[in-house]
Design a protein around this motif. Structure first.
Motif, PDB file in Angstrom:
ATOM      1  N   THR A   1       0.851  -1.193   0.000  1.00  0.00           N
ATOM      2  CA  THR A   1       0.000   0.000   0.000  1.00  0.00           C
ATOM      3  C   THR A   1       0.881   1.235   0.000  1.00  0.00           C
ATOM      4  O   THR A   1       1.858   1.302   0.760  1.00  0.00           O
ATOM      5  CB  THR A   1      -0.921   0.029   1.233  1.00  0.00           C
ATOM      6  N   GLU A   2       0.546   2.206  -0.847  1.00  0.00           N
ATOM      7  CA  GLU A   2       1.314   3.450  -0.911  1.00  0.00           C
ATOM      8  C   GLU A   2       0.365   4.635  -1.039  1.00  0.00           C
ATOM      9  O   GLU A   2      -0.772   4.502  -1.522  1.00  0.00           O
ATOM     10  CB  GLU A   2       2.269   3.427  -2.106  1.00  0.00           C
ATOM     11  N   ASN A   3       0.857   5.791  -0.592  1.00  0.00           N
ATOM     12  CA  ASN A   3       0.062   7.025  -0.652  1.00  0.00           C
ATOM     13  C   ASN A   3       0.907   8.144  -1.247  1.00  0.00           C
ATOM     14  O   ASN A   3       1.363   9.042  -0.535  1.00  0.00           O
ATOM     15  CB  ASN A   3      -0.435   7.407   0.753  1.00  0.00           C
ATOM     16  N   PRO A   4       1.138   8.121  -2.544  1.00  0.00           N
ATOM     17  CA  PRO A   4       2.012   9.120  -3.176  1.00  0.00           C
ATOM     18  C   PRO A   4       1.312  10.463  -3.388  1.00  0.00           C
ATOM     19  O   PRO A   4       0.088  10.535  -3.526  1.00  0.00           O
ATOM     20  CB  PRO A   4       2.350   8.478  -4.513  1.00  0.00           C
TER      21      PRO A   4
ATOM     22  N   TRP B   1       5.441   9.345 -10.526  1.00  0.00           N
ATOM     23  CA  TRP B   1       5.696   8.151  -9.725  1.00  0.00           C
ATOM     24  C   TRP B   1       5.136   6.932 -10.430  1.00  0.00           C
ATOM     25  O   TRP B   1       4.279   7.031 -11.297  1.00  0.00           O
ATOM     26  CB  TRP B   1       5.095   8.278  -8.324  1.00  0.00           C
TER      27      TRP B   1
ATOM     28  N   LYS C   1       9.202  -0.935  -3.849  1.00  0.00           N
ATOM     29  CA  LYS C   1       8.489   0.322  -3.667  1.00  0.00           C
ATOM     30  C   LYS C   1       8.345   1.079  -4.988  1.00  0.00           C
ATOM     31  O   LYS C   1       8.926   0.708  -6.009  1.00  0.00           O
ATOM     32  CB  LYS C   1       9.236   1.200  -2.649  1.00  0.00           C
ATOM     33  N   SER C   2       7.591   2.152  -4.936  1.00  0.00           N
ATOM     34  CA  SER C   2       7.450   2.999  -6.114  1.00  0.00           C
ATOM     35  C   SER C   2       8.771   3.692  -6.415  1.00  0.00           C
ATOM     36  O   SER C   2       9.592   3.915  -5.531  1.00  0.00           O
ATOM     37  CB  SER C   2       6.351   4.042  -5.893  1.00  0.00           C
TER      38      SER C   2
END
Length: 846
Positions: A558-561, A586, A617-618
């Motif tokens: 889960t990521e929040n860019p 990204w 990761k991104s």
């Protein structure tokens, strides 16, 4: 027993740019700025627009865009001077790169755009043709991916957004042979190429840029049509044909309209198959490419200010074989391209895309919703026959009567008959919804804004299968043992040599906003930001004799860019603009299937790891750009360009374990890319037009990248390049013959020639660097490409265009790609440009 090392995938690519911009000055200074900053990158819509405005100058209407009502009125006024008319048409050329229709000369973005007439004039049928005359755009033939400003990666999700209207269709690389679909360029309103990160308005799939295929909307007021018939032949292969028809117009005027189109293309092949045991030809022209396309749309306007547009697009592409030929078996000088593999690498790609667009205007605000679903099945494969023979060859030496199994001329004729079939299936089931709210006119004559919510749920499945129905006979002859014994007692080797399946879901929710404010007259500041919550999860299993043991896995990330962008632009006058911008892009991260411990433990230990990472990761880019867009001498000279500098950090890469031939994805290395794009058009006198482009890229790694933690496994060395051609150049010259000199009835005769140049990749790529794990001397021995076309034709009443053409006029055959199965293999697989072919093209557009 370890599995043979798969050939590593193509290396990455990237670019660069300085950080200063001239924001004020006279048009003359801007022209000097444009030339001195090189030939910065031009936005390809501009020159065609002028040709649109001065129809007597060119027989097709290059580049996009319908005229605005004011421009139409202007052209209808006899008192309007030709120069003013040209300038007015130039202002009317529109693109939607900012999510609203705007004149390309007033958009502070590096964007190229081409309408259907211009694509026909250049002979462009797919995005692979467009890259020849678009600086800053290349194409990865393995993944079928357009690459903008060099940012390319064979690992993870896409770096380039690919859009059909407002719907993203790019694919994530879950396994081998993940290919993007390649839409046909038929019945297009225009094609836009957006250079630089577009993450604020277009999301995670546009780290390097975006390619947008924009289709015509149904017309509520009048009937329009477009037809194309193209037939060509070559003495070196099978003939090609292309037939298409589009029609649309009002069913109930001002209330209900439709647009339908259909195309059928059959592209002939030129590659022949031989029997490796006898040398006789068993099949010819196998690398054919057949495409069927259908699109239908309805526009409903039940009340004023409300439009509802449901549409559906379907495309089917069937390819008989790849373009790869055996170098030692072929004679490119005589256009003889051959292979003696018994395996045909055929492929199929089918998708349908229904969508629903709703737009409602309330006062000064537009509400826009786009809902779409992509259903796609793509079947490809690698050459499993060569893949397996190269592996078995590693256990032989000169004492064997079968050594080597692969010679310079292909499969050793002494080898018992062998056929190892591979099949890779990629499925996409993607749902997207975007809802936007945006201003229709400037608030207080100064502010334009757009805000929206985006939801994506992409389900993808990748399945790889390798079968060896003749494995037992081969191992008995080579090693005097059964295939089951050779593979350590594994049963049913032929039916289940290898299988790998991954199912994954990309789910994303994002909010975004962008605003443009005019600080003082002509000076504008544009700012935008996007926040996303991205979730990726997968499950995987692999099995078969080549996997050593059954493995299973699942993973999640889960990521929040946050992706912002800022641009400052100054519109000096209606003909000249300069801008400077910074943006962040990204690419969403992911999770890895497990590396087989039984096969790969020695590699992991050698590189200081107990296991491969379960996640990656991104990665991100930060891009600086300056540019200008200019028109001079009453539109007789148009020039536009941009300089850019890009930092690419935490690059998602495939880490290669050479002993077991397995790859996993992780974040490794950093790169920089710097360059410029320039595009210009000149009208020296009425009837003659010259369009030209120039692009340069210097992209390289800025630090070493290693597998593991102990720096034993070098993947890329500082200074290694990313595989991007250093230079690209194109020149098009068209002369409309005056009717008093030569005419054909009411037709305007013309002669046109186009020349395009793509240099070979500069510097040393990691796969050509002898110190890296990926080194393979048989990869990327590519050569510069020179492509020349000649066209003679006539345009009748501005509706019908008939032309005779010859493509690849000198019949050149440079190595466009070059590879082999393993380091040191004698068998070289190359591909080249299509041999010279001549044809006739008839188009009708009204």
């Amino acid at each position: 027993m370890s599995k043979k090392a798969r050939p590593p995938s193509s290396p990455l690519v990237c670019r660069k740019l300085p950080a200063r911009a001239v924001l004020f000055g006279s048009p003359a200074l801007i022209g000097a700025f444009t030339a001195l900053t090189v030939m910065a990158g031009w936005d390809g819509l501009a020159f065609a627009a002028a040709a649109d405005s001065v129809e007597k100058r060119t027989p097709g209407k290059p580049h996009v865009a319908a005229k605005s009502p004011s421009a139409k009125a202007a052209t209808g006024r006899k008192a309007k001077a030709k120069a003013e008319s040209a300038a007015g048409a130039m202002e009317a050329v529109t693109v939607t790169s900012t999510r609203r229709a705007t004149s390309i000369m007033r958009v502070p973005v590096s964007v190229a755009a081409y309408n259907q007439a211009y694509l026909d004039m250049k002979g462009a049928k797919t995005i692979q043709d467009v890259l020849r005359f678009t600086p800053g755009l290349t194409f990865d033939p393995t993944s079928k991916t357009p690459v903008v400003r060099g940012l390319a990666s064979s690992a993870g999700s896409a770096t380039t957004g690919i859009y059909l209207d407002d719907t993203p269709i790019q694919i994530r690389n879950l396994g081998f042979s993940a290919e993007n679909t390649v839409p046909q360029l038929f019945d297009m309103e225009r094609v836009e190429v957006l250079r630089g990160p577009q993450g604020t308005l277009f999301g995670a799939g546009a780290e390097g840029g975006a390619v947008r295929y924009i289709t015509p909307a149904p017309n509520l007021h009048k009937y329009t049509s477009y037809a194309r018939a193209d037939v060509s032949a070559s003495q070196y292969g099978a003939p090609t044909y292309d037939l298409g028809l589009a029609l649309g117009g009002p069913i109930i005027k001002d209330k209900l309209a439709f647009r339908v189109s259909a195309e059928r293309q059959g592209q002939g092949g030129y590659l022949d198959h031989l029997d490796y045991r006898t040398g006789k030809k068993v099949d010819k022209n196998t690398n054919s490419d057949d495409v069927n396309v259908f699109r239908g749309a309805v526009l409903v306007k039940p009340v004023e200010n409300l439009t509802i547009t449901p549409s559906i697009m379907y495309q089917q592409r069937l390819v008989g074989d790849t373009d790869n030929y055996f170098a030692g078996l072929s004679n490119p000088g005589k256009s003889q391209y051959r292979t003696n593999s018994p395996e045909y690498q055929s492929s199929s790609d089918r998708f349908y895309l229904p969508s629903l667009n709703i737009k409602y205007d309330i006062g000064n605000v537009s509400l826009i919703s786009n809902t779409a679903y992509l259903h796609r099945n793509n079947v490809t494969g690698y050459n499993g026959t060569l893949y397996q023979l190269s592996y078995y060859n590693e256990f032989l030496d000169g004492s064997s009567p079968y050594y080597p199994l692969l010679t310079q001329q292909g499969i050793n004729p002494n080898t018992p008959y062998y056929y190892g079939q591979s099949r890779v299936l990629n499925q996409q089931r993607n749902f997207t919804e975007e809802f936007r709210v945006q201003s229709r006119n400037p608030v207080a004559n100064r502010l334009m804004w757009v805000a929206g919510v985006y939801y994506q749920n992409d389900k993808q499945m990748s399945s790889e299968q390798l079968q060896e129905p003749y494995a037992n006979a081969l191992t008995q002859a080579l090693f005097d043992m059964s295939a089951a014994d050779f593979w350590g007692g594994w049963p049913n080797v032929g039916q289940s040599a290898y299988i790998n399946q991954t199912r994954a879901t990309d789910e994303q929710v994002a909010v975004f906003a962008n605003a443009t404010v005019e600080i003082v007259k002509g000076l504008k500041f544009d700012a935008g930001v996007r926040y996303a919550n991205a979730n990726y999860h997968f499950n995987n299993f692999a099995d078969g004799s080549h996997n050593g043991a059954r493995t299973t896995a699942n993973g999640h990330i889960t990521e929040n860019p946050v992706t912002p962008k800022f641009t400052l632009s100054y519109q000096i006058d209606r003909h000249s603009m300069v801008y400077a911008g910074w943006g962040k892009g990204w690419r969403v991260g992911g999770a890895n299937a497990p590396v087989p411990q039984l096969l790969c433990q020695s590699d992991l230990t050698n590189f200081g790891m107990t296991s491969a990472p379960s996640k990656y990761k991104s990665d991100t880019v930060k891009s600086w750009e300056i540019g200008s867009k200019n028109q001079f001498f009453h539109n007789r000279l148009q020039i536009s360009g941009s300089l850019y500098y890009i930092n690419w950090s935490n690059i998602q890469q495939n880490a290669y374990l050479p002993g077991c031939g397995v790859q996993y994805t992780t974040n490794l290395g950093e790169a920089v890319s710097k360059g410029f794009d320039l595009q210009a058009t000149i009208y020296p006198f009425d009837g003659l037009s010259i369009d030209t482009t120039l692009g340069y890229t210097d992209a390289h790694y800025t630090k070493n990248a290693y597998v593991g933690t102990n720096q034993n496994g070098l993947l890329a060395r500082k200074g290694d390049t990313l595989g991007t051609p250093g230079w690209t150049y194109s020149l098009g010259v068209q002369y409309n013959i005056p009717k008093h000199i030569l005419s054909l009835g009411h037709g305007q005769l013309y002669v046109r020639t186009d020349y395009q140049y793509i240099s070979r990749p500069s510097g040393t790529t990691p796969i050509r660097d002898s110190e890296t794990l990926m080194y393979n001397s048989g990869y990327y021995l590519t050569q510069a490409q020179h492509y020349l076309t000649l066209r003679v034709g006539a345009k009748f009443n501005n509706n019908m265009n008939l032309s005779f053409y010859v493509n690849n006029l000198p019949n050149l055959h440079p190595m466009v790609t070059s590879s082999n199965e393993v380091q040191g293999s004698l068998l070289q697989l190359n591909s080249t440009m299509r041999p010279r072919y001549a044809g006739v093209l008839l188009t009708y557009n009204r």
